[in-house]
Design a protein around this motif. Structure first.
Motif, PDB file in Angstrom:
ATOM      1  N   ARG A 100     -66.160  79.211 -40.883  1.00 42.01           N
ATOM      2  CA  ARG A 100     -67.548  79.102 -41.313  1.00 42.01           C
ATOM      3  C   ARG A 100     -67.634  78.499 -42.711  1.00 42.01           C
ATOM      4  NH1 ARG A 100     -68.386  83.977 -41.277  1.00 42.01           N
ATOM      5  NH2 ARG A 100     -68.139  84.407 -43.501  1.00 42.01           N
ATOM      6  N   ASN A 101     -66.665  78.841 -43.557  1.00 42.92           N
ATOM      7  CA  ASN A 101     -66.676  78.341 -44.932  1.00 42.92           C
ATOM      8  C   ASN A 101     -66.443  76.833 -44.992  1.00 42.92           C
ATOM      9  OD1 ASN A 101     -67.124  80.924 -45.809  1.00 42.92           O
ATOM     10  ND2 ASN A 101     -64.995  81.312 -46.418  1.00 42.92           N
ATOM     11  N   VAL A 102     -65.737  76.295 -44.011  1.00 48.15           N
ATOM     12  CA  VAL A 102     -65.526  74.842 -43.968  1.00 48.15           C
ATOM     13  C   VAL A 102     -66.858  74.134 -43.723  1.00 48.15           C
ATOM     14  CG1 VAL A 102     -64.348  72.949 -42.783  1.00 48.15           C
ATOM     15  CG2 VAL A 102     -63.172  75.126 -43.131  1.00 48.15           C
ATOM     16  N   VAL A 103     -67.624  74.637 -42.765  1.00 50.60           N
ATOM     17  CA  VAL A 103     -68.935  74.054 -42.469  1.00 50.60           C
ATOM     18  C   VAL A 103     -69.850  74.176 -43.672  1.00 50.60           C
ATOM     19  CG1 VAL A 103     -70.957  74.194 -40.976  1.00 50.60           C
ATOM     20  CG2 VAL A 103     -68.682  74.564 -40.016  1.00 50.60           C
ATOM     21  N   LEU A 104     -69.854  75.344 -44.311  1.00 52.98           N
ATOM     22  CA  LEU A 104     -70.721  75.562 -45.470  1.00 52.98           C
ATOM     23  C   LEU A 104     -70.315  74.677 -46.646  1.00 52.98           C
ATOM     24  CD1 LEU A 104     -71.098  79.460 -45.386  1.00 52.98           C
ATOM     25  CD2 LEU A 104     -72.782  77.728 -44.724  1.00 52.98           C
ATOM     26  N   ALA A 105     -69.007  74.495 -46.833  1.00 51.75           N
ATOM     27  CA  ALA A 105     -68.533  73.665 -47.944  1.00 51.75           C
ATOM     28  C   ALA A 105     -68.954  72.212 -47.757  1.00 51.75           C
ATOM     29  CB  ALA A 105     -67.009  73.767 -48.061  1.00 51.75           C
ATOM     30  N   LYS A 106     -68.803  71.703 -46.546  1.00 50.29           N
ATOM     31  CA  LYS A 106     -69.236  70.325 -46.286  1.00 50.29           C
ATOM     32  C   LYS A 106     -70.742  70.187 -46.486  1.00 50.29           C
ATOM     33  CE  LYS A 106     -65.583  68.759 -43.136  1.00 50.29           C
ATOM     34  NZ  LYS A 106     -65.060  67.681 -43.998  1.00 50.29           N
ATOM     35  N   ALA A 107     -71.496  71.178 -46.025  1.00 51.37           N
ATOM     36  CA  ALA A 107     -72.953  71.135 -46.191  1.00 51.37           C
ATOM     37  C   ALA A 107     -73.337  71.202 -47.660  1.00 51.37           C
ATOM     38  CB  ALA A 107     -73.596  72.280 -45.418  1.00 51.37           C
ATOM     39  N   ALA A 108     -72.626  72.026 -48.438  1.00 49.56           N
ATOM     40  CA  ALA A 108     -72.932  72.159 -49.858  1.00 49.56           C
ATOM     41  C   ALA A 108     -72.681  70.861 -50.612  1.00 49.56           C
ATOM     42  CB  ALA A 108     -72.093  73.279 -50.466  1.00 49.56           C
ATOM     43  N   VAL A 109     -71.676  70.111 -50.180  1.00 48.35           N
ATOM     44  CA  VAL A 109     -71.390  68.814 -50.801  1.00 48.35           C
ATOM     45  C   VAL A 109     -72.376  67.756 -50.325  1.00 48.35           C
ATOM     46  CG1 VAL A 109     -69.709  66.927 -50.897  1.00 48.35           C
ATOM     47  CG2 VAL A 109     -68.958  69.297 -51.200  1.00 48.35           C
ATOM     48  N   LEU A 110     -72.660  67.770 -49.044  1.00 45.29           N
ATOM     49  CA  LEU A 110     -73.536  66.740 -48.477  1.00 45.29           C
ATOM     50  C   LEU A 110     -74.969  66.841 -48.977  1.00 45.29           C
ATOM     51  CD1 LEU A 110     -72.534  66.390 -44.704  1.00 45.29           C
ATOM     52  CD2 LEU A 110     -72.553  64.586 -46.440  1.00 45.29           C
ATOM     53  N   ALA A 111     -75.491  68.047 -49.131  1.00 46.70           N
ATOM     54  CA  ALA A 111     -76.910  68.217 -49.445  1.00 46.70           C
ATOM     55  C   ALA A 111     -77.336  67.447 -50.700  1.00 46.70           C
ATOM     56  CB  ALA A 111     -77.253  69.697 -49.563  1.00 46.70           C
ATOM     57  N   PRO A 112     -76.721  67.651 -51.863  1.00 46.00           N
ATOM     58  CA  PRO A 112     -77.155  66.888 -53.040  1.00 46.00           C
ATOM     59  C   PRO A 112     -76.851  65.398 -52.935  1.00 46.00           C
ATOM     60  CG  PRO A 112     -75.199  68.178 -53.563  1.00 46.00           C
ATOM     61  CD  PRO A 112     -75.651  68.612 -52.210  1.00 46.00           C
ATOM     62  N   VAL A 113     -75.731  65.066 -52.282  1.00 43.87           N
ATOM     63  CA  VAL A 113     -75.371  63.650 -52.136  1.00 43.87           C
ATOM     64  C   VAL A 113     -76.400  62.933 -51.261  1.00 43.87           C
ATOM     65  CG1 VAL A 113     -73.666  62.046 -51.199  1.00 43.87           C
ATOM     66  CG2 VAL A 113     -72.918  64.034 -52.515  1.00 43.87           C
ATOM     67  N   LEU A 114     -76.781  63.562 -50.167  1.00 44.24           N
ATOM     68  CA  LEU A 114     -77.774  62.958 -49.278  1.00 44.24           C
ATOM     69  C   LEU A 114     -79.124  62.819 -49.972  1.00 44.24           C
ATOM     70  CD1 LEU A 114     -76.912  64.834 -45.957  1.00 44.24           C
ATOM     71  CD2 LEU A 114     -76.646  62.380 -46.379  1.00 44.24           C
ATOM     72  N   PHE A 115     -79.499  63.797 -50.782  1.00 43.25           N
ATOM     73  CA  PHE A 115     -80.776  63.717 -51.490  1.00 43.25           C
ATOM     74  C   PHE A 115     -80.799  62.512 -52.430  1.00 43.25           C
ATOM     75  CE2 PHE A 115     -83.763  64.814 -54.884  1.00 43.25           C
ATOM     76  CZ  PHE A 115     -84.878  65.170 -54.136  1.00 43.25           C
ATOM     77  N   VAL A 116     -79.731  62.355 -53.208  1.00 42.75           N
ATOM     78  CA  VAL A 116     -79.645  61.206 -54.116  1.00 42.75           C
ATOM     79  C   VAL A 116     -79.548  59.906 -53.325  1.00 42.75           C
ATOM     80  CG1 VAL A 116     -78.244  60.107 -55.914  1.00 42.75           C
ATOM     81  CG2 VAL A 116     -78.607  62.579 -55.950  1.00 42.75           C
ATOM     82  N   TYR A 117     -78.836  59.941 -52.212  1.00 37.84           N
ATOM     83  CA  TYR A 117     -78.710  58.767 -51.344  1.00 37.84           C
ATOM     84  C   TYR A 117     -80.091  58.317 -50.864  1.00 37.84           C
ATOM     85  CZ  TYR A 117     -76.001  55.830 -48.051  1.00 37.84           C
ATOM     86  OH  TYR A 117     -75.430  54.778 -47.382  1.00 37.84           O
ATOM     87  N   GLY A 118     -80.900  59.280 -50.428  1.00 36.46           N
ATOM     88  CA  GLY A 118     -82.249  58.962 -49.984  1.00 36.46           C
ATOM     89  C   GLY A 118     -83.096  58.380 -51.108  1.00 36.46           C
TER      90      GLY A 118
END
Length: 250
Positions: A100-118
């Motif tokens: 579960r922590n692997v999924v959460l870690a990827k999501a935690a990294v992706l969320a701010p990156v995707l926001f800035v990407y958008g």
């Protein structure tokens, strides 16, 4: 925290991430120019009785992202499917045994990156479109900021949903197909239907909710309810992905 740092490093040390960004930036700029030139052309070639209207540059950014979102979805899904393709997922799960922590870690990294990407893609397309539209562009700062933040919000949730589905499908082609259908094709087709139930189905899909949210449409759902739908899809995708990862072998 170590898992988050590891995912951050993996995201930026693979060439696919940078190729994706370069391609999306180029596409966003070109589409922005197209929208801008179309606005200028339409306003200088009016039919009798038509009135010229300025185009808010933020609206150009929102329109472009509805097309470029598939490229951003590819950025998100590759953080998962590339590990299955190379077999490195086994090492990842050895380093972080609580799956579960692997999924959460990827999501935690992706969320701010995707926001800035958008924000980046919407800003580039808005600027390109505004310059191409010339005097027909509306550069109202307040509206532009709201539109950019809205795009960042949508791109973040759409990307997290796609990443969640990637844990289920596990292949790049398969996940991209699902994302393409649910974010673009199916909502677009159903929303044009004369049958009210199909219009509702479109609005409840992630792509349809995103379109309603970005355009400010109130039928059949308000922008606020559309945002709630997006949150549910993103959370549901990650929860489903986490459960599948926990139950199936890598």
């Amino acid at each position: 925290m170590n898992a988050v740092r590891s995912e951050w490093t993996k995201l930026w040390t693979v060439r696919s991430s940078w190729f994706n960004i370069v391609g999306a930036v180029g596409l966003a700029g070109l589409l922005g120019l197209q929208y801008g030139f179309s606005t200028a052309y339409d306003n200088t070639h009016l039919e009798p009785g038509e009135i010229a209207k300025q185009q808010a540059v933020g609206d150009i950014g929102s329109s472009v992202i509805l097309i470029v979102q598939v490229v951003v979805a590819a950025f998100a899904l590759l953080t998962v499917t590339s590990e299955y393709a190379t077999g490195s997922i086994r090492s990842t799960l050895q380093w972080t045994p609580v799956r579960r922590n692997v999924v959460l870690a990827k999501a935690a990294v992706l969320a701010p990156v995707l926001f800035v990407y958008g924000l980046l893609l919407a800003g580039i397309s808005a600027a390109a479109g505004g310059l191409a539209a010339g005097s027909w562009a509306d550069w109202s700062a307040g509206e532009l900021v709201v539109d950019l933040l809205s795009v960042g919000f949508y791109v973040t949730l759409a990307g997290l949903f796609t990443a969640g589905i990637a844990w289920v499908v596990r292949s790049t082609a398969g996940t991209l197909t699902v994302a393409f259908l649910l974010l673009l094709i199916v909502p677009l087709m159903l929303s044009q239907s004369s049958l009210r139930p199909l219009v509702w189905i479109a609005a409840l899909l992630p792509g349809g909710a995103g379109q309603n949210y970005l355009t400010g449409a109130t039928d059949p759902l308000s922008p606020t309810l559309s945002a709630v739908v997006l949150l549910l899809w993103a959370a549901g995708g990650l929860v489903l992905g986490s459960r599948v990862l926990a139950r199936l072998d890598a």
